[in-house]
Design a protein around this motif. Structure first.
Motif, PDB file in Angstrom:
ATOM      1  N   MET A  30      17.890  -7.570  58.984  1.00  0.00           N
ATOM      2  CA  MET A  30      17.329  -7.012  60.213  1.00  0.00           C
ATOM      3  C   MET A  30      16.249  -5.977  59.920  1.00  0.00           C
ATOM      4  N   ILE A  31      15.099  -6.155  60.553  1.00  0.00           N
ATOM      5  CA  ILE A  31      14.026  -5.163  60.522  1.00  0.00           C
ATOM      6  C   ILE A  31      14.038  -4.456  61.867  1.00  0.00           C
ATOM      7  N   HIS A  32      14.023  -3.131  61.817  1.00  0.00           N
ATOM      8  CA  HIS A  32      14.126  -2.397  63.080  1.00  0.00           C
ATOM      9  C   HIS A  32      13.450  -1.042  62.973  1.00  0.00           C
ATOM     10  N   LYS A  33      13.318  -0.392  64.098  1.00  0.00           N
ATOM     11  CA  LYS A  33      12.760   0.956  64.120  1.00  0.00           C
ATOM     12  C   LYS A  33      13.750   1.918  63.456  1.00  0.00           C
ATOM     13  N   ASN A  34      13.214   2.955  62.874  1.00  0.00           N
ATOM     14  CA  ASN A  34      14.026   3.969  62.222  1.00  0.00           C
ATOM     15  C   ASN A  34      14.422   5.017  63.270  1.00  0.00           C
ATOM     16  N   ILE A  35      15.478   4.707  64.027  1.00  0.00           N
ATOM     17  CA  ILE A  35      15.898   5.560  65.135  1.00  0.00           C
ATOM     18  C   ILE A  35      17.406   5.824  65.041  1.00  0.00           C
ATOM     19  N   PRO A  36      17.892   6.890  65.686  1.00  0.00           N
ATOM     20  CA  PRO A  36      19.323   7.235  65.599  1.00  0.00           C
ATOM     21  C   PRO A  36      20.226   6.144  66.172  1.00  0.00           C
ATOM     22  N   ASN A  37      21.431   6.085  65.637  1.00  0.00           N
ATOM     23  CA  ASN A  37      22.522   5.231  66.135  1.00  0.00           C
ATOM     24  C   ASN A  37      22.285   3.728  65.925  1.00  0.00           C
ATOM     25  N   MET A  38      21.291   3.373  65.148  1.00  0.00           N
ATOM     26  CA  MET A  38      21.012   1.948  64.946  1.00  0.00           C
ATOM     27  C   MET A  38      22.151   1.267  64.180  1.00  0.00           C
ATOM     28  N   ILE A  39      22.660   1.906  63.144  1.00  0.00           N
ATOM     29  CA  ILE A  39      23.730   1.288  62.361  1.00  0.00           C
ATOM     30  C   ILE A  39      24.969   1.086  63.219  1.00  0.00           C
ATOM     31  N   ALA A  40      25.301   2.066  64.038  1.00  0.00           N
ATOM     32  CA  ALA A  40      26.459   1.921  64.933  1.00  0.00           C
ATOM     33  C   ALA A  40      26.256   0.761  65.899  1.00  0.00           C
ATOM     34  N   SER A  41      25.042   0.605  66.396  1.00  0.00           N
ATOM     35  CA  SER A  41      24.750  -0.494  67.319  1.00  0.00           C
ATOM     36  C   SER A  41      24.870  -1.845  66.623  1.00  0.00           C
ATOM     37  N   ILE A  42      24.437  -1.898  65.364  1.00  0.00           N
ATOM     38  CA  ILE A  42      24.521  -3.150  64.602  1.00  0.00           C
ATOM     39  C   ILE A  42      25.977  -3.531  64.351  1.00  0.00           C
ATOM     40  N   THR A  43      26.762  -2.592  63.864  1.00  0.00           N
ATOM     41  CA  THR A  43      28.160  -2.906  63.548  1.00  0.00           C
ATOM     42  C   THR A  43      28.941  -3.292  64.805  1.00  0.00           C
ATOM     43  N   ALA A  44      28.574  -2.714  65.941  1.00  0.00           N
ATOM     44  CA  ALA A  44      29.250  -3.075  67.188  1.00  0.00           C
ATOM     45  C   ALA A  44      28.873  -4.475  67.649  1.00  0.00           C
ATOM     46  N   ALA A  45      27.637  -4.895  67.354  1.00  0.00           N
ATOM     47  CA  ALA A  45      27.156  -6.183  67.856  1.00  0.00           C
ATOM     48  C   ALA A  45      27.644  -7.366  67.032  1.00  0.00           C
ATOM     49  N   VAL A  46      27.887  -7.175  65.720  1.00  0.00           N
ATOM     50  CA  VAL A  46      28.239  -8.338  64.893  1.00  0.00           C
ATOM     51  C   VAL A  46      29.647  -8.859  65.206  1.00  0.00           C
ATOM     52  N   LYS A  47      30.551  -7.984  65.616  1.00  0.00           N
ATOM     53  CA  LYS A  47      31.901  -8.369  66.066  1.00  0.00           C
ATOM     54  C   LYS A  47      32.687  -9.167  65.019  1.00  0.00           C
ATOM     55  N   CYS A  48      32.438  -8.921  63.753  1.00  0.00           N
ATOM     56  CA  CYS A  48      33.262  -9.499  62.688  1.00  0.00           C
ATOM     57  C   CYS A  48      33.206  -8.588  61.484  1.00  0.00           C
ATOM     58  N   ASN A  49      34.074  -8.826  60.498  1.00  0.00           N
ATOM     59  CA  ASN A  49      34.206  -7.918  59.368  1.00  0.00           C
ATOM     60  C   ASN A  49      32.953  -7.929  58.497  1.00  0.00           C
ATOM     61  N   ILE A  50      32.451  -6.715  58.178  1.00  0.00           N
ATOM     62  CA  ILE A  50      31.299  -6.571  57.292  1.00  0.00           C
ATOM     63  C   ILE A  50      31.814  -6.354  55.873  1.00  0.00           C
ATOM     64  N   GLU A  51      31.473  -7.277  54.964  1.00  0.00           N
ATOM     65  CA  GLU A  51      31.948  -7.193  53.588  1.00  0.00           C
ATOM     66  C   GLU A  51      31.033  -6.358  52.691  1.00  0.00           C
ATOM     67  N   ASN A  52      29.774  -6.323  53.036  1.00  0.00           N
ATOM     68  CA  ASN A  52      28.810  -5.562  52.235  1.00  0.00           C
ATOM     69  C   ASN A  52      27.651  -5.194  53.149  1.00  0.00           C
ATOM     70  N   MET A  53      26.966  -4.082  52.798  1.00  0.00           N
ATOM     71  CA  MET A  53      25.907  -3.607  53.680  1.00  0.00           C
ATOM     72  C   MET A  53      24.931  -2.738  52.919  1.00  0.00           C
ATOM     73  N   GLY A  54      23.657  -2.796  53.309  1.00  0.00           N
ATOM     74  CA  GLY A  54      22.636  -1.922  52.738  1.00  0.00           C
ATOM     75  C   GLY A  54      21.638  -1.549  53.810  1.00  0.00           C
ATOM     76  N   ASN A  55      21.112  -0.326  53.715  1.00  0.00           N
ATOM     77  CA  ASN A  55      20.140   0.140  54.701  1.00  0.00           C
ATOM     78  C   ASN A  55      19.186   1.125  54.030  1.00  0.00           C
ATOM     79  N   ARG A  56      17.886   0.924  54.286  1.00  0.00           N
ATOM     80  CA  ARG A  56      16.867   1.855  53.801  1.00  0.00           C
ATOM     81  C   ARG A  56      15.831   2.034  54.895  1.00  0.00           C
ATOM     82  N   SER A  57      15.192   3.211  54.899  1.00  0.00           N
ATOM     83  CA  SER A  57      14.137   3.480  55.876  1.00  0.00           C
ATOM     84  C   SER A  57      12.858   3.878  55.166  1.00  0.00           C
ATOM     85  N   LYS A  58      11.751   3.692  55.879  1.00  0.00           N
ATOM     86  CA  LYS A  58      10.433   4.082  55.374  1.00  0.00           C
ATOM     87  C   LYS A  58       9.564   4.414  56.574  1.00  0.00           C
TER      88      LYS A  58
END
Length: 383
Positions: A321-349
């Protein structure tokens, strides 16, 4: 099958690294997933919605609309260091050209064609083209990236006293730099002390006209300057004036301008820095690796408009996922996938961020649509 649009001739050594079972390449595609480009200007190109990435087989990306690509979720890569040896060798040549009036002497000898006793005549005139040796002289290297470090190290090997300036010197650059190079923290130290100056920085608002009337005034009389990086790093009108007055003894660049071409002590080359078969092969191989890694695993390496990110991938269900660097984005992503996340990475620029999630089960179209609907989301891609 991924379709790769070729906007220039790309070395087959690189293209051969693309698995023909997964990729097709053509200059004629109207719809395509990736672009390989060298010098073609893409600012006026309307990109298809399927375009995911552009790889420039070279370092400069002035021919690519970076801001528009970022807004559209198109990752832009370059190939830093792939042409560094080729440019280094040309800079070493330029040091000689700036010192010894080699080009001027060669042109003069050519003008003697048909002269009786041409050998003695050419020998008699050689004193006009005498020039100093570079050994023992101070060389200032502005920019200690992949090219600048190699130039500095090569100059040390030529017995020059090398001074280097780079406020953004990387750990890798520092480790590769010869311990004999004097690293200075103020650009004015280069201007005030060096007999030769070569510049190796990217062109941006901060670096434009680094060499200008004000900086030239701070330099030694008779300084010799090399610019094989970007034309706009040097104010050509100020350089022409300095060459006329003798403040600058010689200027070697590979960017043509009427002001500089009119100067006797300027040597202007075509933009030859990366024009070697080895460099073209290296750039193509790196560019191909960048787009294949991104398309197949989501890995971003050497991007100029998005953060670099690599998350180990062993297959399975990955969402990029490419997205804006804004607050609460990770929380919104984890809420939307609705299944177990086995691995994750996030970086901003800057204004943008990139997130990879590996899921325990295949996401449904409803899951993906929920991710796309998040405020600030630019693109969602399931592998």
């Amino acid at each position: 099958m991924y379709q790769v649009k070729l906007y220039n001739k790309i070395s087959k050594v690189g293209l051969n690294d693309l698995d023909p079972a997964k990729y097709t390449c053509s200059e004629d595609f109207e719809d395509y997933d990736a672009v390989l480009v060298r010098s073609a200007k893409l600012h006026d190109v309307q990109f298809p919605k399927n375009l995911k990435c552009i790889a420039r087989a070279g370092a400069g990306v002035n021919n690519i609309p970076l801001d528009r690509c970022a807004q559209e979720g198109i990752v832009v890569f370059n190939t830093p260091g792939a042409n560094s040896n080729a440019v280094k060798e040309l800079v070493v040549c330029a040091l000689m050209l700036a010192s010894r009036k080699i080009v001027q002497g060669a042109n003069w000898v050519k003008s003697l064609k048909g002269t009786p006793d041409i050998g003695p005549a050419a020998e008699k005139g050689k004193s006009t083209y005498a020039g100093p040796e570079i050994a023992g002289k101070k060389l200032g290297v502005i920019g200690l990236g992949a090219i600048g470090v190699k130039v500095a190290n090569a100059a040390v090997g030529l017995d020059m006293e090398v001074w280097g300036y780079d406020p953004y010197l990387s750990v890798d650059g520092a480790l590769a730099l010869s311990r004999s190079v004097k690293h200075v923290t103020e650009l004015d130290q280069i201007f005030a002390n060096c007999d030769y100056i070569t510049i190796h920085v990217p062109l941006n608002a901060e670096t434009k006209n680094t060499i200008c009337e004000e900086s030239i005034a701070k330099m030694k009389d008779g300084v010799r300057i090399i610019n094989l990086a970007r034309g706009e790093l040097v104010d050509t009108q100020a350089m022409a004036k300095a060459l006329e007055s003798g403040k600058v003894a010689a200027y070697v660049s590979d960017f043509a301008s009427d002001e500089i071409l009119a100067q006797e002590n300027a040597i202007t080359l075509p933009h030859l820095g990366a024009s070697t078969p080895e460099s073209e092969d290296n750039c193509a191989k790196m560019a191909v690796k960048e787009i294949s890694d991104y398309l197949e695993t989501g890995t971003i390496r050497n991007s100029v408009n998005f953060p670099n990110l690599k998350v180990p991938y062993e297959g399975g269900y990955r969402v990029c996922m490419i997205h804006k660097n804004i607050p609460n984005m990770i929380a919104s992503i984890t809420a939307a996938v609705k299944c177990n996340i086995e691995n994750m990475g996030n970086r901003s620029k800057g204004d943008y961020a990139y997130t990879i999630v590996d899921l325990a089960e295949q996401p449904t179209e409803a899951n993906l649509d929920a991710l796309r609907a998040i405020d600030g989301m630019i693109s969602v891609r399931a592998l």
